[in-house]
Design an enzyme around this catalytic site. Structure first.
Site, PDB file in Angstrom:
ATOM      1  N   ASN A   2      26.849  33.686  59.941  1.00 59.97           N
ATOM      2  CA  ASN A   2      25.825  33.015  60.115  1.00 59.97           C
ATOM      3  C   ASN A   2      26.014  31.698  60.929  1.00 59.97           C
ATOM      4  O   ASN A   2      26.746  31.035  60.420  1.00 59.97           O
ATOM      5  CB  ASN A   2      25.087  32.522  58.753  1.00 59.97           C
ATOM      6  CG  ASN A   2      24.137  31.668  58.943  1.00 59.97           C
ATOM      7  OD1 ASN A   2      22.751  31.880  59.148  1.00 59.97           O
ATOM      8  ND2 ASN A   2      24.329  30.196  58.569  1.00 59.97           N
ATOM      9  N   GLU A   3      25.285  31.416  61.811  1.00 61.86           N
ATOM     10  CA  GLU A   3      25.527  30.310  62.717  1.00 61.86           C
ATOM     11  C   GLU A   3      26.865  29.934  63.172  1.00 61.86           C
ATOM     12  O   GLU A   3      27.101  28.718  63.021  1.00 61.86           O
ATOM     13  CB  GLU A   3      24.697  29.140  62.171  1.00 61.86           C
ATOM     14  CG  GLU A   3      23.365  29.429  62.066  1.00 61.86           C
ATOM     15  CD  GLU A   3      22.680  27.937  61.619  1.00 61.86           C
ATOM     16  OE1 GLU A   3      23.165  27.149  61.166  1.00 61.86           O
ATOM     17  OE2 GLU A   3      21.333  28.022  61.521  1.00 61.86           O
ATOM     18  N   ASN A  57      17.969  32.272  63.577  1.00 59.99           N
ATOM     19  CA  ASN A  57      17.695  31.009  62.854  1.00 59.99           C
ATOM     20  C   ASN A  57      17.068  30.113  63.517  1.00 59.99           C
ATOM     21  O   ASN A  57      17.659  29.461  64.475  1.00 59.99           O
ATOM     22  CB  ASN A  57      18.960  30.259  61.977  1.00 59.99           C
ATOM     23  CG  ASN A  57      19.553  31.476  60.926  1.00 59.99           C
ATOM     24  OD1 ASN A  57      19.179  32.382  60.820  1.00 59.99           O
ATOM     25  ND2 ASN A  57      20.734  30.826  60.561  1.00 59.99           N
ATOM     26  N   TYR A  76       6.447  20.073  61.967  1.00 59.27           N
ATOM     27  CA  TYR A  76       5.522  19.057  62.612  1.00 59.27           C
ATOM     28  C   TYR A  76       4.830  19.363  63.844  1.00 59.27           C
ATOM     29  O   TYR A  76       4.585  18.283  64.424  1.00 59.27           O
ATOM     30  CB  TYR A  76       6.231  17.772  62.480  1.00 59.27           C
ATOM     31  CG  TYR A  76       6.901  17.426  61.258  1.00 59.27           C
ATOM     32  CD1 TYR A  76       6.014  16.670  59.993  1.00 59.27           C
ATOM     33  CD2 TYR A  76       8.024  17.671  60.736  1.00 59.27           C
ATOM     34  CE1 TYR A  76       6.537  16.306  58.876  1.00 59.27           C
ATOM     35  CE2 TYR A  76       8.673  17.459  59.639  1.00 59.27           C
ATOM     36  CZ  TYR A  76       7.899  16.651  58.695  1.00 59.27           C
ATOM     37  OH  TYR A  76       8.334  16.268  57.214  1.00 59.27           O
ATOM     38  N   TRP A 119      13.311  30.309  55.391  1.00 60.98           N
ATOM     39  CA  TRP A 119      14.449  29.492  54.855  1.00 60.98           C
ATOM     40  C   TRP A 119      13.512  28.363  54.148  1.00 60.98           C
ATOM     41  O   TRP A 119      13.059  27.499  54.906  1.00 60.98           O
ATOM     42  CB  TRP A 119      15.145  28.851  55.840  1.00 60.98           C
ATOM     43  CG  TRP A 119      16.367  28.229  55.301  1.00 60.98           C
ATOM     44  CD1 TRP A 119      16.258  26.676  55.051  1.00 60.98           C
ATOM     45  CD2 TRP A 119      17.467  28.554  54.890  1.00 60.98           C
ATOM     46  NE1 TRP A 119      17.507  26.487  54.391  1.00 60.98           N
ATOM     47  CE2 TRP A 119      18.376  27.493  54.226  1.00 60.98           C
ATOM     48  CE3 TRP A 119      18.099  29.973  54.577  1.00 60.98           C
ATOM     49  CZ2 TRP A 119      19.541  27.733  53.634  1.00 60.98           C
ATOM     50  CZ3 TRP A 119      19.324  30.095  54.176  1.00 60.98           C
ATOM     51  CH2 TRP A 119      19.960  29.013  53.551  1.00 60.98           C
ATOM     52  N   LYS A 149      13.750  22.546  52.036  1.00 63.06           N
ATOM     53  CA  LYS A 149      12.782  23.497  52.896  1.00 63.06           C
ATOM     54  C   LYS A 149      12.329  24.676  51.833  1.00 63.06           C
ATOM     55  O   LYS A 149      11.672  25.619  52.397  1.00 63.06           O
ATOM     56  CB  LYS A 149      13.704  23.987  53.892  1.00 63.06           C
ATOM     57  CG  LYS A 149      13.973  23.137  55.080  1.00 63.06           C
ATOM     58  CD  LYS A 149      14.596  23.933  56.051  1.00 63.06           C
ATOM     59  CE  LYS A 149      14.939  22.839  57.383  1.00 63.06           C
ATOM     60  NZ  LYS A 149      16.203  21.849  57.120  1.00 63.06           N
TER      61      LYS A 149
END
Length: 686
Positions: A414-415, A471, A477, A557, A578
Site C-alpha cells: 500500500n502506497e 488511493n 471539499y 477510506w 475519515k
C-alpha cells in the site's frame, strides 16, 4: 495466586476454542492462556518491582492521549505460570499466539523458546521437551519499537504494542496434524475446478509424526450445511504431506451475500481404529474473475464490489479486540449494504474472516507493507531483514487464511512510493521486490488474484500484480465527479489491460463541525472538517464510480475513525477522521446513510445535517437520503412539498426559510402501506 492459576487451568481443560483450529470430538485439547498474565516495562530492572495484572488480548496503547501525535513504542515483559498436569504426560505441547505486536521473544523457565517478528500473524512453538510437570514460568518480551526489519516501518495508523490477540496451549498425541507449518491449520483445501455442476477439490494435510510412520491412515470427510456427507477419502499415511482429491457433484456455491453457503471439512488421523487427531475447517466453493472492461464476476455473474477499508481499533481497547467488537463492526457493515471489505493494512484477526465467510462479504487482505503516503521517509528498504520479514508475512497470511472463501484478493503493498520526479523522493526502488512477492503469492495460491494500492503513477506498477487499485481522494471539499471520472477513465485506457479499481477514497469529518453554505476549498490540512463536506465528497465520488462497472472494486477510506500518530488535522490531532462511523461506533455520519440509501434495499429515510442544530443563516437546503419512491417535507408541521429522489437517492429542497428559534424538521414517505419518517430539530439564531 498459584492456586488460582491451577484452578483456572483445570477449568480450561473443558473448553473447546472456536476459530482457526476449531475441533469436535478430538483427542486434541486447546486451552486458553488469556488469563493470569502480568506485565511491566523492560526498563524496570528492579527484581522486586511490581507487575500489573492484565488479560489477553492486551495492548499498552489503549490509553491513547487525544490531541497528541505520539504514543508509546517500547518493550514490555509479560509473564504467567504455565501449569503442566500429570494428564499431559506423553503428550505434545504447543504454544500458539494469534498475534503479538510487533516482535516477540518467548522464554520458558528463563530459557529461549523462539522469536517471531511481525505483529499481525500467528506463530507456534513446540515446548514438549522444555516443560516440566507442575508450574513453569512462561515469559514473553514484546516490542513495538521502530525497526526496519519488521513490517510496517511506516503507515497512517498506530502500531499498538502487546499480546493483542488470544493465545493458547495446544495438547496433542505424539502423532498429529501439524500446527507448526507457519502456524496454519495444517489443512489446505485446494479448489481446483469449481462450477455449477461439480467441485473438484484436493485436501492437503501436513502431519507431524513422532512415534511411527506406518499403520496410520488419514480420513477426510466433507459435509454440507445439513451435516450430510457429500465426499470422503481415506488413505494410508505414506508421507508427512498427504493430498486427497475429492469431487462434490452439484455443489451449492458460496455466492457472496446472496448465499454464503459453507461446507465442513473434517480431517482425522487414525492409528488402526484409534483416533489420534482431528482438524475441522469450514469453507465455501466458488469461482471468480475480474474483467478489464466489465469488472468482478462471482460464479459467472457480475457482482458490484463496494464497501469499506477497515482498521482493527476500538475505543479503550485499540487493537486488542474482543468478540463483540468484531460482531459490532460486521453488523454495521451489513447495515450499510456493503458487498466487500478491504482489511487494511495488515492481516486481521481470525474472527473477521469467519464473519465474512458467514455473511458473504468479499475480502481483500494484505501484508503490512505500507508506505508513508504523503508523509516523509519510506515504506521500503532494500535490506535482507526487511525482505525476509515481508516474505514471511506473505507465507503466514496465505497459509493461515487459505481456507476462507471470502478472500478473493491477496494484497502486496500500500502506497509504496516510487519517485515521480516531483513530490516524492525515491529511496530504494521497490519494484523488483514487489514482483518477487507477487511470485510468492502465486506459487502458494494460484487460485486467487493479487492486488496492490498505489497513490503514484500506475505505470510503475503495471505487471507487478494481477490487479491495480488507486488511493485517490478526489473532491474533499471540491466536486469529485468530473475529476474522478476523467482520472479513472484515463487509468483504464493506459493500464495495458490490467483491471483498475479504487482502493481508497473519501474525506474527513467531525460530527461537531458543520457549515452552510459549504465553502468549496481544499481543507485537507485544516482543523475544520464539517460533516457536510465529507458527505458532498462521497456523493461526488459515488456518482462517478456507480457509472463505471469496469472498476473492479470501490473501497471507502475508512469504516470508522481511528488514532493515527501522523495526523494533525480535523477536530483532534492524532486522529484520522475519515470514518463513516465514529471511533466509538455510536454515531453513523451522514455519509454512512448516503451509502445505505444506495447499497441497502431495506426501506429508509434520513435527514442530513441533523447535528447542525444551531444555525445563524435562516436560509438552507434540506437534503434527505431515501430509497422510497417519494418523500414529503414538513417544517413545524407545515407541509412544504413532496419530491422524488434522484438517481443517487437524494431529495433536496432548495432555499428553505427557517423560522427564528426552534424548527422541527420532519420527512416521511411510504413503503407500500408502511409509513417511514425521520425528525430532527434546528434552532435559528439571529
Amino acid at each position: 495466586m498459584k492456586n488460582r492459576i491451577i484452578i483456572l487451568f483445570l477449568i480450561c481443560l473443558c473448553l473447546v476454542n472456536n476459530g482457526l483450529f476449531a475441533q469436535e470430538d478430538s483427542p486434541r485439547t486447546i486451552l486458553s492462556l488469556n488469563e493470569g498474565w502480568e506485565c511491566r516495562p523492560i526498563t524496570t530492572v528492579n527484581r522486586k518491582a511490581p507487575f500489573t495484572p492484565v488479560t489477553i488480548p492486551h495492548t499498552w496503547n489503549t490509553s491513547y492521549v487525544e490531541g497528541t501525535t505520539l504514543y508509546d513504542r517500547k518493550v514490555m515483559v509479560y509473564q504467567r505460570p504455565l501449569v503442566v498436569t500429570e494428564a499431559m504426560k506423553d503428550k505434545r505441547l504447543f504454544l500458539y499466539f494469534e498475534g503479538v505486536n510487533s516482535a516477540a521473544q518467548v522464554f520458558l523457565n528463563r530459557r529461549t523458546i523462539g522469536e517471531h517478528l511481525g505483529g499481525y500473524t500467528a506463530f507456534c512453538f513446540e515446548i514438549t521437551d522444555q516443560v516440566k510437570e507442575g508450574e513453569n514460568l512462561l515469559e514473553v518480551w514484546v516490542s513495538n519499537a521502530y525497526r526496519t526489519d519488521i513490517l510496517p516501518i511506516s503507515g497512517d495508523f498506530n502500531v499498538n504494542g502487546g499480546i493483542h490477540r488470544p493465545c493458547h496451549l495446544i495438547v496433542t498425541e505424539q502423532d498429529c496434524i501439524s500446527p507448526l507449518f507457519y502456524a496454519s491449520p495444517g489443512v489446505f483445501i485446494h479448489q481446483e475446478d469449481i462450477s455449477q455442476t461439480v467441485a473438484d477439490v484436493n485436501v492437503e494435510t501436513h502431519l507431524s509424526l513422532r512415534n511411527k510412520k506406518q499403520g496410520l491412515k488419514l480420513k477426510t470427510t466433507i459435509t454440507d450445511a445439513g451435516n450430510k456427507i457429500v465426499a470422503s477419502n481415506e488413505v494410508e499415511v505414506s508421507d508427512v504431506i498427504i493430498k486427497q482429491p475429492m469431487k462434490i457433484n452439484r455443489p451449492i456455491l458460496w455466492d457472496g451475500k446472496k448465499n454464503p453457503y459453507l461446507y465442513t471439512v473434517a480431517v482425522e488421523l487414525y492409528d488402526g481404529n484409534q483416533l489420534k487427531d482431528k482438524m475441522v475447517q469450514r469453507t465455501g466453493f466458488r469461482y471468480f474473475s475480474v474483467d478489464h472492461e466489465k469488472g468482478f464476476f462471482l460464479n459467472g455473474e457480475y457482482l458490484n464490489l463496494y464497501g469499506f477499508c477497515r482498521h482493527e481499533d476500538a475505543v479503550g481497547r485499540a487493537s486488542a479486540l474482543l468478540p463483540e467488537d468484531y460482531r459490532m463492526d460486521m453488523e454495521l457493515i451489513k447495515e450499510s449494504g456493503a458487498t466487500a471489505m478491504r482489511l487494511a493494512h495488515y492481516p486481521h484477526a481470525e474472527p473477521m474472516y469467519d464473519l465474512s465467510d458467514e455473511n458473504g462479504i468479499i475480502l481483500w487482505t494484505e501484508i503490512p507493507m505500507c508506505g508513508p503516503g504523503g508523509q516523509a521517509f519510506t515504506g521500503f528498504v532494500n535490506t535482507g531483514g526487511y525482505k525476509d520479514n515481508a516474505r514471511l508475512a506473505v507465507k503466514e497470511l496465505v497459509y493461515q487464511k487459505f481456507n476462507h472463501p471470502s478472500i478473493c484478493f491477496w494484497g502486496i503493498c500500500n502506497e509504496i512510493l516510487v519517485s515521480d520526479g516531483k513530490r516524492f523522493v525515491e529511496y530504494d526502488s521497490p519494484i523488483p521486490f514487489i514482483k518477487e512477492l507477487n511470485g510468492i503469492y502465486k506459487s502458494i495460491d494460484s487460485s486467487r488474484l493479487t492486488a496492490l494500492a498505489t497513490c503514484v503513477d500506475q505505470s510503475y506498477y503495471l505487471g507487478c500484480s494481477d490487479l491495480i487499485a488507486w488511493n485517490k481522494y478526489f473532491g474533499w471539499y471540491k466536486d469529485a465527479a468530473p475529476s474522478a471520472s476523467k482520472f479513472f477513465d484515463d487509468c483504464k485506457n493506459s493500464s495495458n489491460g490490467i483491471p483498475v479499481g479504487v482502493s481508497e477514497y473519501g474525506g474527513g469529518a467531525s460530527i461537531n463541525h458543520h457549515q452552510w453554505p459549504l465553502a468549496m476549498e481544499d481543507r485537507s490540512d485544516s482543523h475544520f472538517h464539517p460533516e457536510e463536506a465529507q458527505t458532498f465528497c462521497h456523493e461526488g465520488n459515488w456518482e462517478s464510480f456507480a457509472k463505471r462497472p469496469y472498476l473492479w472494486a470501490k473501497f471507502i477510506w475508512v469504516f470508522a475513525d481511528f488514532p493515527s500518530y501522523m495526523r494533525q488535522e480535523g477536530e483532534t490531532d492524532g486522529y484520522n477522521d475519515k470514518g463513516l462511523v465514529t471511533h466509538d461506533r455510536k454515531t453513523k455520519k451522514d455519509a454512512f446513510y448516503f451509502y445505505k440509501a444506495n447499497w441497502n434495499p431495506e426501506p429508509m429515510i434520513y435527514i442530513t445535517s441533523r447535528r447542525f442544530i444551531k444555525r445563524e443563516n435562516p436560509q438552507t437546503d434540506i437534503k434527505v437520503f431515501t430509497n422510497l419512491k417519494e418523500a414529503t417535507l414538513y417544517i413545524n408541521s407545515k407541509r412544504i412539498g413532496t419530491m422524488k429522489p434522484d438517481d443517487m437517492n437524494r431529495v433536496i429542497w432548495k432555499d428553505i426559510q427557517l423560522n427564528e428559534g426552534r424548527n422541527t424538521i420532519r420527512v416521511e414517505g411510504k413503503n407500500g402501506k408502511v409509513l417511514l419518517s425521520d425528525t430532527c430539530e434546528w434552532y435559528c439564531i439571529k
